[in-house]
Design an enzyme around this catalytic site. Structure first.
Site, PDB file in Angstrom:
ATOM      1  CD  GLU A 160      27.745  21.059  79.347  1.00  0.00           C
ATOM      2  OE1 GLU A 160      26.731  21.693  79.011  1.00  0.00           O
ATOM      3  OE2 GLU A 160      28.900  21.549  79.318  1.00  0.00           O
ATOM      4  CB  SER A 190      28.343  21.760  75.430  1.00  0.00           C
ATOM      5  OG  SER A 190      28.206  23.032  74.826  1.00  0.00           O
ATOM      6  NE  ARG A 220      26.852  24.179  81.548  1.00  0.00           N
ATOM      7  CZ  ARG A 220      26.934  25.499  81.718  1.00  0.00           C
ATOM      8  NH1 ARG A 220      26.669  26.032  82.900  1.00  0.00           N
ATOM      9  NH2 ARG A 220      27.285  26.277  80.730  1.00  0.00           N
TER      10      ARG A 220
END
Length: 300
Positions: free
Chosen positions: A292, A222, A173
Site C-alpha cells: 500500500e 499501513s 486504494r
C-alpha cells in the site's frame, strides 16, 4: 543531463524551483534521497503553465503529505511537485465542503465538524492530504473517499478539468487519473449532524489510532493492502513478523502492518524489510501481500 539542459527544460514559473532539494525531511519515515528539482507552483495558473511546458519524457512526481511513501535513497529524478499555500484552502458549503489538494485530511474533518456536517469524520483517521486521498481512494474506519466525493478538479497542461467521482473509476486504494494530471481541489458531500455526536466520533477515531497504531513513531501508515477477506496485520502476525528487524528498520510491535524507522534506517532497509515480510507471509499462508505504501525513486 546537465544542469544547464535541465534548467532550460523547466518552464519559467512564478513559484519556487530548487535543485537537489532534500526530501527526507518531508517524509514521515525521514528517509530518502533528494529531488533533482523540487517545484512549488504559486497557484493553479502557475501549475498549468508548468505542466504545459514540461517535456513529455521528464519524470513528474507529486509529493503530498508524504505519509504513505518511501523515497529511495538515490532520490527522485525529474520534477517533484509540492503544492502548498494557495492549494490548502477549505470552504464550507451548505451540504458539504470544497478542499484544496494540500489541505490535510484531518483539517477537512475538523472544518466539517465545526460546521455541524457529518459523514467526514473518517478523514480524521487518515494521515495525509486531500490530493493524495483522492489519488489513492484513501479510507479508514469503514469509509473511503469514493463514498463522499462529488467531484475533483485536476490540472493538466491543457488547463483545469473537473471530473465527477464516477470518472475516477475508484477501486480499493486506487483511482484512475488522466496522464500527468494533478489533483487541485475536491468537493465532499456531507449531511447535517449533531455536533456532539460528530465530535464524539472523531474522538473515538483519535483514541483508536493512538491505542492501536504507532502514531508518534517514524512510520508510513499501513504498509500492505488488506487481501480480499483477510487482514494484512493478522497474516503478518501469524507469520511471526511482529517486531522483526533489519538494522534500524522494524516491524511495529504495536501494529504489525506498520514499518518503523527506529533511528538511522535507510529507505533500502525499510523496503527490504517489507519484502522479507511479504516472503514470510507467502511461505506461511500462501498469500501475496500487495504494497500500500508507494516506493518511488532510484536506489543509492
Amino acid at each position: 543531463m546537465s544542469v544547464r539542459t535541465v534548467t532550460q527544460a523547466i518552464p519559467a514559473i512564478r513559484g519556487r524551483v530548487q535543485a537537489g532539494a532534500p526530501l527526507a525531511p518531508f517524509t514521515w519515515f525521514r528517509v530518502g534521497g533528494p529531488a533533482e528539482w523540487l517545484v512549488r507552483p504559486a497557484d493553479e495558473a502557475d501549475l498549468v503553465a508548468l505542466l504545459a511546458g514540461l517535456p513529455a519524457g521528464m519524470p513528474l512526481t507529486v509529493l503530498g503529505a508524504a505519509s504513505n511513501l518511501i523515497i529511495r535513497d538515490g532520490g527522485l529524478p525529474g520534477v517533484v511537485l509540492r503544492l502548498g499555500g494557495a492549494f490548502g484552502r477549505v470552504e464550507v458549503e451548505a451540504a458539504g465542503l470544497v478542499a484544496g489538494a494540500a489541505a490535510l485530511d484531518v483539517t477537512v474533518a475538523q472544518h466539517a465538524a465545526a460546521a455541524g456536517l457529518a459523514g467526514l469524520e473518517f478523514l480524521s483517521g487518515i494521515p495525509g492530504a486531500v490530493g493524495g486521498a483522492v489519488a489513492m481512494n484513501a479510507g479508514a474506519y469503514g469509509a473511503e473517499v469514493k463514498d463522499m466525493l462529488d467531484w475533483a478538479e485536476v490540472a493538466t497542461g491543457e488547463g483545469i478539468r473537473r471530473l465527477a467521482a464516477a470518472e475516477f473509476r475508484f477501486a480499493y486504494r486506487h483511482a484512475a487519473l488522466p496522464p500527468r494530471a494533478v489533483v487541485t481541489r475536491a468537493r465532499f458531500h456531507a449531511r447535517p449532524g449533531d455536533a456532539a455526536a460528530i465530535a464524539a466520533r472523531m474522538a473515538e477515531i483519535r483514541a483508536a489510532r493512538e491505542a492501536t497504531q504507532p502514531v508518534r513513531a517514524r512510520t508510513g501508515g499501513s504498509t500492505f493492502k488488506n487481501p480480499p477477506g483477510a487482514k494484512a496485520w493478522e497474516l503478518i502476525d501469524a507469520a511471526g513478523c511482529r517486531g522483526l528487524r533489519l538494522g534500524a528498520a522494524q516491524v511495529s510491535e504495536k501494529h504489525c502492518n506498520f514499518l518503523l524507522n527506529t533511528g538511522g534506517a535507510t529507505a533500502a532497509a525499510l523496503e527490504a524489510l517489507g519484502e522479507e515480510v511479504r516472503a514470510r507471509v507467502l511461505a506461511h499462508a500462501g498469500v501475496a501481500l500487495d504494497w500500500e505504501i508507494k516506493r518511488l525513486g532510484v536506489p543509492a
